[in-house]
Design a protein around this motif. Structure first.
Motif, PDB file in Angstrom:
ATOM      1  N   GLU A 166       0.832  -1.207   0.000  1.00 34.16           N
ATOM      2  CA  GLU A 166       0.000   0.000   0.000  1.00 34.16           C
ATOM      3  C   GLU A 166       0.867   1.257   0.000  1.00 34.16           C
ATOM      4  O   GLU A 166       0.546   2.239  -0.667  1.00 34.16           O
ATOM      5  CB  GLU A 166      -0.937  -0.005   1.211  1.00 34.16           C
ATOM      6  N   ASP A 167       1.996   1.221   0.729  1.00 31.99           N
ATOM      7  CA  ASP A 167       2.920   2.357   0.716  1.00 31.99           C
ATOM      8  C   ASP A 167       3.455   2.602  -0.702  1.00 31.99           C
ATOM      9  O   ASP A 167       3.554   3.745  -1.154  1.00 31.99           O
ATOM     10  CB  ASP A 167       4.098   2.111   1.666  1.00 31.99           C
ATOM     11  N   GLY A 168       3.775   1.514  -1.405  1.00 29.11           N
ATOM     12  CA  GLY A 168       4.264   1.643  -2.772  1.00 29.11           C
ATOM     13  C   GLY A 168       3.205   2.208  -3.700  1.00 29.11           C
ATOM     14  O   GLY A 168       3.484   3.075  -4.526  1.00 29.11           O
ATOM     15  N   ARG A 169       1.969   1.729  -3.558  1.00 30.30           N
ATOM     16  CA  ARG A 169       0.870   2.240  -4.397  1.00 30.30           C
ATOM     17  C   ARG A 169       0.599   3.718  -4.089  1.00 30.30           C
ATOM     18  O   ARG A 169       0.318   4.499  -4.999  1.00 30.30           O
ATOM     19  CB  ARG A 169      -0.407   1.422  -4.169  1.00 30.30           C
ATOM     20  N   ASN A 170       0.679   4.091  -2.825  1.00 29.89           N
ATOM     21  CA  ASN A 170       0.484   5.497  -2.454  1.00 29.89           C
ATOM     22  C   ASN A 170       1.574   6.379  -3.057  1.00 29.89           C
ATOM     23  O   ASN A 170       1.302   7.493  -3.507  1.00 29.89           O
ATOM     24  CB  ASN A 170       0.444   5.653  -0.938  1.00 29.89           C
ATOM     25  N   ALA A 171       2.809   5.875  -3.070  1.00 26.76           N
ATOM     26  CA  ALA A 171       3.912   6.646  -3.655  1.00 26.76           C
ATOM     27  C   ALA A 171       3.676   6.833  -5.158  1.00 26.76           C
ATOM     28  O   ALA A 171       3.931   7.911  -5.703  1.00 26.76           O
ATOM     29  CB  ALA A 171       5.244   5.945  -3.401  1.00 26.76           C
ATOM     30  N   ILE A 172       3.165   5.793  -5.823  1.00 30.46           N
ATOM     31  CA  ILE A 172       2.845   5.922  -7.255  1.00 30.46           C
ATOM     32  C   ILE A 172       1.749   6.957  -7.446  1.00 30.46           C
ATOM     33  O   ILE A 172       1.830   7.823  -8.324  1.00 30.46           O
ATOM     34  CB  ILE A 172       2.410   4.562  -7.848  1.00 30.46           C
TER      35      ILE A 172
ATOM     36  N   GLN B  82      10.555   6.761  -4.928  1.00 27.57           N
ATOM     37  CA  GLN B  82      10.219   6.226  -3.609  1.00 27.57           C
ATOM     38  C   GLN B  82       9.468   4.897  -3.759  1.00 27.57           C
ATOM     39  O   GLN B  82       9.740   3.945  -3.028  1.00 27.57           O
ATOM     40  CB  GLN B  82       9.356   7.215  -2.819  1.00 27.57           C
ATOM     41  N   ALA B  83       8.564   4.821  -4.712  1.00 25.51           N
ATOM     42  CA  ALA B  83       7.828   3.582  -4.950  1.00 25.51           C
ATOM     43  C   ALA B  83       8.787   2.466  -5.334  1.00 25.51           C
ATOM     44  O   ALA B  83       8.662   1.329  -4.847  1.00 25.51           O
ATOM     45  CB  ALA B  83       6.785   3.792  -6.050  1.00 25.51           C
ATOM     46  N   ARG B  84       9.756   2.786  -6.157  1.00 32.64           N
ATOM     47  CA  ARG B  84      10.753   1.765  -6.545  1.00 32.64           C
ATOM     48  C   ARG B  84      11.500   1.243  -5.325  1.00 32.64           C
ATOM     49  O   ARG B  84      11.662   0.030  -5.173  1.00 32.64           O
ATOM     50  CB  ARG B  84      11.733   2.379  -7.552  1.00 32.64           C
ATOM     51  N   LEU B  85      11.925   2.143  -4.475  1.00 37.72           N
ATOM     52  CA  LEU B  85      12.654   1.723  -3.269  1.00 37.72           C
ATOM     53  C   LEU B  85      11.772   0.861  -2.358  1.00 37.72           C
ATOM     54  O   LEU B  85      12.239  -0.118  -1.773  1.00 37.72           O
ATOM     55  CB  LEU B  85      13.176   2.944  -2.510  1.00 37.72           C
ATOM     56  N   ILE B  86      10.508   1.220  -2.260  1.00 36.93           N
ATOM     57  CA  ILE B  86       9.575   0.451  -1.419  1.00 36.93           C
ATOM     58  C   ILE B  86       9.402  -0.959  -1.973  1.00 36.93           C
ATOM     59  O   ILE B  86       9.509  -1.953  -1.241  1.00 36.93           O
ATOM     60  CB  ILE B  86       8.225   1.179  -1.310  1.00 36.93           C
TER      61      ILE B  86
ATOM     62  N   SER C  21       6.845 -12.176  -4.048  1.00 35.07           N
ATOM     63  CA  SER C  21       5.667 -11.314  -3.976  1.00 35.07           C
ATOM     64  C   SER C  21       5.283 -10.861  -5.384  1.00 35.07           C
ATOM     65  O   SER C  21       5.956 -10.020  -5.990  1.00 35.07           O
ATOM     66  CB  SER C  21       5.938 -10.105  -3.092  1.00 35.07           C
ATOM     67  N   GLU C  22       4.196 -11.433  -5.894  1.00 29.09           N
ATOM     68  CA  GLU C  22       3.729 -11.063  -7.230  1.00 29.09           C
ATOM     69  C   GLU C  22       3.429  -9.572  -7.319  1.00 29.09           C
ATOM     70  O   GLU C  22       3.808  -8.904  -8.279  1.00 29.09           O
ATOM     71  CB  GLU C  22       2.446 -11.828  -7.583  1.00 29.09           C
ATOM     72  N   GLU C  23       2.723  -9.059  -6.328  1.00 25.96           N
ATOM     73  CA  GLU C  23       2.317  -7.654  -6.356  1.00 25.96           C
ATOM     74  C   GLU C  23       3.515  -6.706  -6.304  1.00 25.96           C
ATOM     75  O   GLU C  23       3.509  -5.659  -6.944  1.00 25.96           O
ATOM     76  CB  GLU C  23       1.358  -7.357  -5.197  1.00 25.96           C
ATOM     77  N   ALA C  24       4.559  -7.079  -5.560  1.00 21.36           N
ATOM     78  CA  ALA C  24       5.742  -6.224  -5.509  1.00 21.36           C
ATOM     79  C   ALA C  24       6.464  -6.223  -6.851  1.00 21.36           C
ATOM     80  O   ALA C  24       6.931  -5.176  -7.318  1.00 21.36           O
ATOM     81  CB  ALA C  24       6.675  -6.681  -4.395  1.00 21.36           C
ATOM     82  N   TRP C  25       6.550  -7.392  -7.504  1.00 19.12           N
ATOM     83  CA  TRP C  25       7.165  -7.440  -8.831  1.00 19.12           C
ATOM     84  C   TRP C  25       6.351  -6.627  -9.829  1.00 19.12           C
ATOM     85  O   TRP C  25       6.914  -5.922 -10.671  1.00 19.12           O
ATOM     86  CB  TRP C  25       7.302  -8.881  -9.315  1.00 19.12           C
ATOM     87  N   LEU C  26       5.019  -6.732  -9.756  1.00 23.32           N
ATOM     88  CA  LEU C  26       4.167  -5.952 -10.659  1.00 23.32           C
ATOM     89  C   LEU C  26       4.351  -4.454 -10.406  1.00 23.32           C
ATOM     90  O   LEU C  26       4.439  -3.661 -11.347  1.00 23.32           O
ATOM     91  CB  LEU C  26       2.701  -6.334 -10.479  1.00 23.32           C
TER      92      LEU C  26
END
Length: 160
Positions: A5-11, A18-22, A33-38
Motif C-alpha cells: 500500500e505504501d508503494g501504491r500510495n507513492a505511485i 520512492q515507490a521503486r525503493l519500497i 511477492s507477485e504484487e511487488a514485482w508488478l
C-alpha cells in the motif's frame, strides 16, 4: 517494513523513485511477492528491467493476467492502419492472439508460413498495391476536380 500500500500510495503521489525503493525493499524480504514485482515493473523505465519483473511474476504464477498484459504492452505495436485493415478483412493480428500455454507445445503446422511469397498467401481481399493505386487515383481525381471548381469560381467572381 514498507507495505504494498505504501508503494501504491507513492505511485499515486507521483513519487516513482520512492515507490521503486519500497517495492525493492519488499522484494528483499519476500522475493516471491507477485504484487511487488508488478509494482516494480510499473515504476521502472527500462524496457528490459520491466520485462524481467513481469517474467518473474509469471515464474511465480503463470496465470497472472497483469504480467501477461505488461509483457504484451512491451512488444512493439503494429501500424494502426494495418490493424484496422485486418479487422475489416477478418484477419487476426498478433496482438489479439493469446500466448500459447507453456505446457501446450506449438506444432509446426500451427505456425504461420513466413516463407511463402505474398502472392502465395490468400488473405481474402485486394492486395496492398491495388489499394494504394486506387487511393492515389481517387486523390488525383478529387484534387483535379476541386482545383477546377476553385478556378471556375475565382474567374467568374473576378469577371475574368
Amino acid at each position: 517494513m514498507p507495505t504494498l500500500e505504501d508503494g501504491r500510495n507513492a505511485i499515486a503521489q507521483g513519487n516513482l523513485q520512492q515507490a521503486r525503493l519500497i517495492f525493492e525493499a519488499i522484494l528483499q524480504e519476500n522475493p516471491r511477492s507477485e504484487e511487488a514485482w508488478l509494482g516494480l515493473g510499473e515504476v521502472l523505465t527500462d524496457t528490459e528491467d520491466k520485462r524481467i519483473c513481469y517474467e518473474n511474476v509469471l515464474k511465480i504464477n503463470k496465470n497472472n493476467r497483469a504480467a501477461r498484459d505488461g509483457l504484451r504492452n512491451l512488444e512493439p505495436r503494429a501500424n494502426p492502419l494495418v490493424e484496422a485493415l485486418a479487422q475489416q478483412t477478418g484477419v487476426r493480428t498478433t496482438e489479439e492472439e493469446e500466448p500459447p500455454e507453456e505446457d501446450e507445445p506449438t506444432l509446426v503446422s500451427d505456425r504461420p508460413d513466413f516463407t511463402a511469397s505474398p502472392t502465395e498467401v490468400d488473405r481474402g481481399g485486394p492486395s496492398t498495391a491495388i489499394l494504394v493505386a486506387v487511393g492515389l487515383a481517387l486523390s488525383v481525381i478529387v484534387f483535379a476536380i476541386g482545383g477546377g471548381v476553385v478556378y471556375f469560381l475565382i474567374t467568374s467572381l473576378t469577371g475574368g
